[in-house]
Design an enzyme around this catalytic site. Sequence first.
Site, PDB file in Angstrom:
ATOM      1  N   CYS A 146       0.941  -1.094   0.195  1.00  0.00           N
ATOM      2  CA  CYS A 146       0.389  -0.205   0.113  1.00  0.00           C
ATOM      3  C   CYS A 146       0.738   1.764  -0.395  1.00  0.00           C
ATOM      4  CB  CYS A 146      -1.104   0.046   1.065  1.00  0.00           C
ATOM      5  SG  CYS A 146      -2.400   1.267   1.417  1.00  0.00           S
TER       6      CYS A 146
ATOM      7  N   CYS B  27      -6.194  -3.575   6.753  1.00  0.00           N
ATOM      8  CA  CYS B  27      -7.919  -2.491   7.383  1.00  0.00           C
ATOM      9  C   CYS B  27      -8.587  -3.479   7.053  1.00  0.00           C
ATOM     10  CB  CYS B  27      -7.086  -1.501   6.915  1.00  0.00           C
ATOM     11  SG  CYS B  27      -6.594  -1.220   5.086  1.00  0.00           S
TER      12      CYS B  27
END
Length: 368
Positions: free
Chosen positions: A117, A213
């Site tokens: 990410c 997440c």
Amino acid sequence: MLKEFEIEPLLKDKAPHQTKAIVAMSGGVDSSVAAALLYNLGYEVIGVTLQLYGSDGNARKGACCAGQDIYDAKYVAESVGFPHYILNYEEIFKKEVIEDFANTYMRGETPIPCVRCNQTVKFRDLLQVTKNLGADVLVTGHYVRRLEENGEVKLCRSIDKSKDQSYFLFATTEEQLKLLRFPLGGFYKSDIRKLAKYFGLQISEKPDSQDICFVSESYSKTIAKLAPQSVQKGKIVDIHGKVLGEHSGIVNFTVGQRRGLCIAHNEPLYVIKINTENNEVVVGPINALMQKKILVKELNWLEQPKEGMEVTVKLRSSHAGSSATIYSTDEKNKACVILNDDYFGISPGQACVAYKGEQVIGGGWICS
């Protein structure tokens, strides 16, 4: 109180009021404090939050960059008094991070989506946003330090070792470091909580985000939805190829795992390897998991190591570090790392990050 929390100027040749800073805001305490601190020090702050997933309302509580966290980031910006923008990056995040997460498991490896990410979404794209907005720097709330010495920029561990995030930033490039700033790297988490209360931020007691997440259920259920073939039944075999049992899908296993094998044996068995070609899980005794030699690919060096250089390497985020030596290989963009001592359960797909003292010199992804 702010005198207790001095930071290095974001730019040496510009005063704070002349410096425009984009702050990546996840909605958590750290990035919120970073933004509020800079604003109160006189910087021109613009908050930016990436909507990465969860627009369908399925965001997990305690995650970041989705749902309530986006509202928290916006509320902080409004209460402090600086502009804030929300950018929808769901499609990019799905392709670059979520699909890569599933594909990595399908290769029998153990992924670290947080590194991907940072590497492919947050830093790459947010740095472009920073340039497009004519800003001077991109600021994040990571616990890591950026030091400049003799014209060179170095990435170093945070003062707070319990929160240090340098392992997750090993793929940051020299070019990216020129624009990146990490004002929290010189503080402890307890300091940041104090600052949040001082600034009157409503998220001062908000818990830290936990786990991955976008995983709202278990890893296996999430991956099964993305890659149904990962839950096909297959054989569990020992290191000699003898069939010991059956598994319900390779997605349920990772190298070094002991629980969940459901095999009666005269000694404890661990997952040694996941053979994706024939959908087999290979198990064996603990000594089969001990190794010193590691092959690393997709290298990113912030400081090119010399042949035979002695370093400390971290093989997972929670690893305290092991002494090792780095050697080149005949294969392009790969390196061989030899540990001084055997290490248990080295997992392909994880990162091998090299340190010279406090400094991150770079790293890569573990092949074997």
